[in-house]
Design a protein around this motif. Structure first.
Motif, PDB file in Angstrom:
ATOM      1  N   SER A 216       0.827  -1.203   0.000  1.00  0.00           N
ATOM      2  CA  SER A 216       0.000   0.000   0.000  1.00  0.00           C
ATOM      3  C   SER A 216       0.863   1.254   0.000  1.00  0.00           C
ATOM      4  O   SER A 216       0.576   2.219  -0.719  1.00  0.00           O
ATOM      5  CB  SER A 216      -0.938  -0.012   1.207  1.00  0.00           C
ATOM      6  N   ARG A 217       1.939   1.251   0.806  1.00  0.00           N
ATOM      7  CA  ARG A 217       2.824   2.423   0.846  1.00  0.00           C
ATOM      8  C   ARG A 217       3.496   2.639  -0.499  1.00  0.00           C
ATOM      9  O   ARG A 217       3.673   3.773  -0.942  1.00  0.00           O
ATOM     10  CB  ARG A 217       3.891   2.249   1.937  1.00  0.00           C
ATOM     11  N   ARG A 218       3.883   1.548  -1.157  1.00  0.00           N
ATOM     12  CA  ARG A 218       4.605   1.671  -2.427  1.00  0.00           C
ATOM     13  C   ARG A 218       3.701   2.143  -3.558  1.00  0.00           C
ATOM     14  O   ARG A 218       4.094   2.972  -4.374  1.00  0.00           O
ATOM     15  CB  ARG A 218       5.236   0.327  -2.799  1.00  0.00           C
ATOM     16  N   THR A 219       2.479   1.627  -3.617  1.00  0.00           N
ATOM     17  CA  THR A 219       1.601   1.894  -4.767  1.00  0.00           C
ATOM     18  C   THR A 219       0.491   2.902  -4.478  1.00  0.00           C
ATOM     19  O   THR A 219      -0.040   3.508  -5.412  1.00  0.00           O
ATOM     20  CB  THR A 219       0.933   0.593  -5.234  1.00  0.00           C
ATOM     21  N   GLY A 220       0.121   3.051  -3.198  1.00  0.00           N
ATOM     22  CA  GLY A 220      -1.030   3.882  -2.862  1.00  0.00           C
ATOM     23  C   GLY A 220      -2.345   3.119  -2.917  1.00  0.00           C
ATOM     24  O   GLY A 220      -3.410   3.692  -2.678  1.00  0.00           O
ATOM     25  N   ILE A 221      -2.295   1.816  -3.227  1.00  0.00           N
ATOM     26  CA  ILE A 221      -3.501   0.985  -3.313  1.00  0.00           C
ATOM     27  C   ILE A 221      -3.919   0.576  -1.899  1.00  0.00           C
ATOM     28  O   ILE A 221      -3.166  -0.081  -1.193  1.00  0.00           O
ATOM     29  CB  ILE A 221      -3.253  -0.267  -4.172  1.00  0.00           C
ATOM     30  N   THR A 222      -5.113   0.970  -1.497  1.00  0.00           N
ATOM     31  CA  THR A 222      -5.597   0.658  -0.156  1.00  0.00           C
ATOM     32  C   THR A 222      -6.248  -0.731  -0.141  1.00  0.00           C
ATOM     33  O   THR A 222      -6.549  -1.293  -1.195  1.00  0.00           O
ATOM     34  CB  THR A 222      -6.631   1.697   0.291  1.00  0.00           C
ATOM     35  N   PRO A 223      -6.495  -1.292   1.053  1.00  0.00           N
ATOM     36  CA  PRO A 223      -7.231  -2.562   1.118  1.00  0.00           C
ATOM     37  C   PRO A 223      -8.596  -2.492   0.433  1.00  0.00           C
ATOM     38  O   PRO A 223      -9.021  -3.452  -0.222  1.00  0.00           O
ATOM     39  CB  PRO A 223      -7.358  -2.807   2.621  1.00  0.00           C
ATOM     40  N   ASP A 224      -9.300  -1.353   0.568  1.00  0.00           N
ATOM     41  CA  ASP A 224     -10.582  -1.200  -0.132  1.00  0.00           C
ATOM     42  C   ASP A 224     -10.386  -1.228  -1.643  1.00  0.00           C
ATOM     43  O   ASP A 224     -11.198  -1.810  -2.376  1.00  0.00           O
ATOM     44  CB  ASP A 224     -11.270   0.104   0.282  1.00  0.00           C
ATOM     45  N   ASP A 225      -9.316  -0.587  -2.121  1.00  0.00           N
ATOM     46  CA  ASP A 225      -9.018  -0.625  -3.557  1.00  0.00           C
ATOM     47  C   ASP A 225      -8.778  -2.058  -4.017  1.00  0.00           C
ATOM     48  O   ASP A 225      -9.244  -2.466  -5.093  1.00  0.00           O
ATOM     49  CB  ASP A 225      -7.765   0.209  -3.873  1.00  0.00           C
ATOM     50  N   MET A 226      -8.037  -2.821  -3.223  1.00  0.00           N
ATOM     51  CA  MET A 226      -7.724  -4.191  -3.600  1.00  0.00           C
ATOM     52  C   MET A 226      -8.988  -5.033  -3.688  1.00  0.00           C
ATOM     53  O   MET A 226      -9.131  -5.865  -4.594  1.00  0.00           O
ATOM     54  CB  MET A 226      -6.742  -4.799  -2.600  1.00  0.00           C
ATOM     55  N   ARG A 227      -9.939  -4.799  -2.779  1.00  0.00           N
ATOM     56  CA  ARG A 227     -11.208  -5.531  -2.857  1.00  0.00           C
ATOM     57  C   ARG A 227     -11.935  -5.200  -4.155  1.00  0.00           C
ATOM     58  O   ARG A 227     -12.538  -6.080  -4.788  1.00  0.00           O
ATOM     59  CB  ARG A 227     -12.069  -5.210  -1.635  1.00  0.00           C
ATOM     60  N   MET A 228     -11.888  -3.942  -4.565  1.00  0.00           N
ATOM     61  CA  MET A 228     -12.507  -3.553  -5.829  1.00  0.00           C
ATOM     62  C   MET A 228     -11.812  -4.230  -7.008  1.00  0.00           C
ATOM     63  O   MET A 228     -12.458  -4.757  -7.924  1.00  0.00           O
ATOM     64  CB  MET A 228     -12.449  -2.032  -6.027  1.00  0.00           C
ATOM     65  N   LEU A 229     -10.474  -4.254  -6.981  1.00  0.00           N
ATOM     66  CA  LEU A 229      -9.709  -4.843  -8.078  1.00  0.00           C
ATOM     67  C   LEU A 229     -10.064  -6.313  -8.278  1.00  0.00           C
ATOM     68  O   LEU A 229     -10.168  -6.788  -9.416  1.00  0.00           O
ATOM     69  CB  LEU A 229      -8.212  -4.707  -7.798  1.00  0.00           C
ATOM     70  N   ARG A 230     -10.278  -7.029  -7.192  1.00  0.00           N
ATOM     71  CA  ARG A 230     -10.553  -8.463  -7.292  1.00  0.00           C
ATOM     72  C   ARG A 230     -11.881  -8.743  -7.993  1.00  0.00           C
ATOM     73  O   ARG A 230     -12.084  -9.844  -8.507  1.00  0.00           O
ATOM     74  CB  ARG A 230     -10.532  -9.099  -5.902  1.00  0.00           C
ATOM     75  N   TYR A 231     -12.776  -7.755  -7.994  1.00  0.00           N
ATOM     76  CA  TYR A 231     -14.072  -7.949  -8.652  1.00  0.00           C
ATOM     77  C   TYR A 231     -14.133  -7.332 -10.045  1.00  0.00           C
ATOM     78  O   TYR A 231     -15.137  -7.478 -10.738  1.00  0.00           O
ATOM     79  CB  TYR A 231     -15.191  -7.370  -7.777  1.00  0.00           C
ATOM     80  N   MET A 232     -13.073  -6.641 -10.446  1.00  0.00           N
ATOM     81  CA  MET A 232     -13.056  -6.059 -11.784  1.00  0.00           C
ATOM     82  C   MET A 232     -12.803  -7.151 -12.820  1.00  0.00           C
ATOM     83  O   MET A 232     -12.023  -8.080 -12.566  1.00  0.00           O
ATOM     84  CB  MET A 232     -11.982  -4.972 -11.881  1.00  0.00           C
ATOM     85  N   PRO A 233     -13.457  -7.071 -13.986  1.00  0.00           N
ATOM     86  CA  PRO A 233     -13.290  -8.128 -14.997  1.00  0.00           C
ATOM     87  C   PRO A 233     -11.829  -8.399 -15.365  1.00  0.00           C
ATOM     88  O   PRO A 233     -11.456  -9.541 -15.597  1.00  0.00           O
ATOM     89  CB  PRO A 233     -14.075  -7.581 -16.192  1.00  0.00           C
ATOM     90  N   LEU A 234     -11.000  -7.356 -15.381  1.00  0.00           N
ATOM     91  CA  LEU A 234      -9.615  -7.532 -15.802  1.00  0.00           C
ATOM     92  C   LEU A 234      -8.827  -8.416 -14.842  1.00  0.00           C
ATOM     93  O   LEU A 234      -7.885  -9.106 -15.247  1.00  0.00           O
ATOM     94  CB  LEU A 234      -8.929  -6.168 -15.926  1.00  0.00           C
ATOM     95  N   PHE A 235      -9.206  -8.422 -13.558  1.00  0.00           N
ATOM     96  CA  PHE A 235      -8.449  -9.174 -12.561  1.00  0.00           C
ATOM     97  C   PHE A 235      -9.238 -10.290 -11.903  1.00  0.00           C
ATOM     98  O   PHE A 235      -8.684 -11.021 -11.069  1.00  0.00           O
ATOM     99  CB  PHE A 235      -7.920  -8.219 -11.478  1.00  0.00           C
ATOM    100  N   SER A 236     -10.503 -10.427 -12.231  1.00  0.00           N
ATOM    101  CA  SER A 236     -11.297 -11.486 -11.614  1.00  0.00           C
ATOM    102  C   SER A 236     -10.703 -12.838 -11.995  1.00  0.00           C
ATOM    103  O   SER A 236     -10.251 -13.059 -13.111  1.00  0.00           O
ATOM    104  CB  SER A 236     -12.753 -11.402 -12.068  1.00  0.00           C
ATOM    105  N   GLY A 237     -10.674 -13.758 -11.040  1.00  0.00           N
ATOM    106  CA  GLY A 237     -10.073 -15.069 -11.275  1.00  0.00           C
ATOM    107  C   GLY A 237      -8.624 -15.142 -10.868  1.00  0.00           C
ATOM    108  O   GLY A 237      -8.047 -16.238 -10.809  1.00  0.00           O
ATOM    109  N   LEU A 238      -8.003 -13.988 -10.578  1.00  0.00           N
ATOM    110  CA  LEU A 238      -6.607 -13.973 -10.137  1.00  0.00           C
ATOM    111  C   LEU A 238      -6.539 -13.913  -8.614  1.00  0.00           C
ATOM    112  O   LEU A 238      -7.347 -13.235  -7.974  1.00  0.00           O
ATOM    113  CB  LEU A 238      -5.872 -12.764 -10.723  1.00  0.00           C
ATOM    114  N   GLU A 239      -5.574 -14.604  -8.033  1.00  0.00           N
ATOM    115  CA  GLU A 239      -5.348 -14.508  -6.600  1.00  0.00           C
ATOM    116  C   GLU A 239      -4.752 -13.142  -6.253  1.00  0.00           C
ATOM    117  O   GLU A 239      -4.150 -12.478  -7.102  1.00  0.00           O
ATOM    118  CB  GLU A 239      -4.403 -15.617  -6.132  1.00  0.00           C
TER     119      GLU A 239
END
Length: 244
Positions: A12-35
């Motif tokens: 999070s410190r390196r990228t600025g991606i918060t835990p809430d952002d990561m939850r959103m990413l996991r449901y986006m079509p581009l990243f869904s299915g990825l661990e």
């Protein structure tokens, strides 16, 4: 190619991606299915950036050196006509990715992009992202599957636009802006009405007529201020078959 996995805090410190952002990413079509560790590896060189209203992200014809994920705000994709006018291609909002096709083609941006409101974007450099996919066949196959799912979602969205009336589209848009399932709410339109019309696949005059028709369903508008008497009832309207 080995990529060091970081703790959630260091990532999070390196990228600025918060835990809430990561939850959103996991449901986006581009990243869904990825661990989550695979997503982290793909985004280790990405960075969250804040942009002011009307900031230019890229211009048509520029080398496609990065692509974007929209965490907050609105972005428009457009082409400039020979007479200097804008032809709006798409209006994007929270949870949508754009310009990824251009980086996979190793080409140039086919359109221009600028923010419509203040926006918070994840900027993903093309080079490290593509190098990792080339070095990891399993991840590349997963990404191909994700892109296929994204394309199916886009086709579904197009089908929804053609199958639903303008009143249904506008009612659903307002319900999404309201962000609540029931009760009365006041909200500000985040975009110019012409841009909202483009987002919903309708002409500005059709948008105005649809707004007028929603008055009988408890929706009033004063410039950019919209008052919805009952969000739940408006949601029912959005899902009900209507004639234009």
């Amino acid at each position: 190619m080995a990529v060091e996995l970081l703790s959630d805090e260091r990532f999070s410190r390196r990228t600025g991606i918060t835990p809430d952002d990561m939850r959103m990413l996991r449901y986006m079509p581009l990243f869904s299915g990825l661990e989550e560790d695979a997503i982290q590896r793909l985004l280790i060189d990405a960075s969250v950036r804040h942009f002011a209203r009307n900031a230019v992200l890229f211009l048509q014809g520029q080398p496609a050196s990065q692509f974007y994920l929209l965490f907050d705000g609105w972005v428009k994709l457009f082409r400039e006509t020979v007479d200097g006018h804008e032809s709006v291609i798409s209006i994007l909002t929270r949870g949508e990715a754009f310009a990824q096709s251009a980086i996979f083609e190793c080409g140039h941006f086919p359109v221009c992009a600028s923010t419509v409101t203040c926006a918070r974007l994840l900027v993903i450099p093309a080079g490290p992202f593509l190098r990792l996919l080339r070095a990891d066949a399993d991840m590349a196959l997963n990404m191909l599957g994700s892109i296929s799912r994204q394309q199916r979602q886009l086709i579904h969205q197009i089908e929804q636009l053609t199958a639903r009336t303008s009143i249904q589209r506008l009612a659903e848009f307002l319900c999404r802006l309201a962000g609540t399932g029931e009760g009365a709410v006041e909200l500000q339109l985040p975009l110019d009405k012409a841009l909202i019309a483009g987002r919903l696949g309708m002409q500005p005059e059709t948008f105005s007529r649809s707004l007028a028709k929603l008055r009988e369903h408890g929706v009033t508008i004063d410039r950019e201020l919209v008052t919805i008497r009952d969000v739940a009832k408006l949601g029912v309207l959005a899902a009900t078959d209507l004639e234009e």
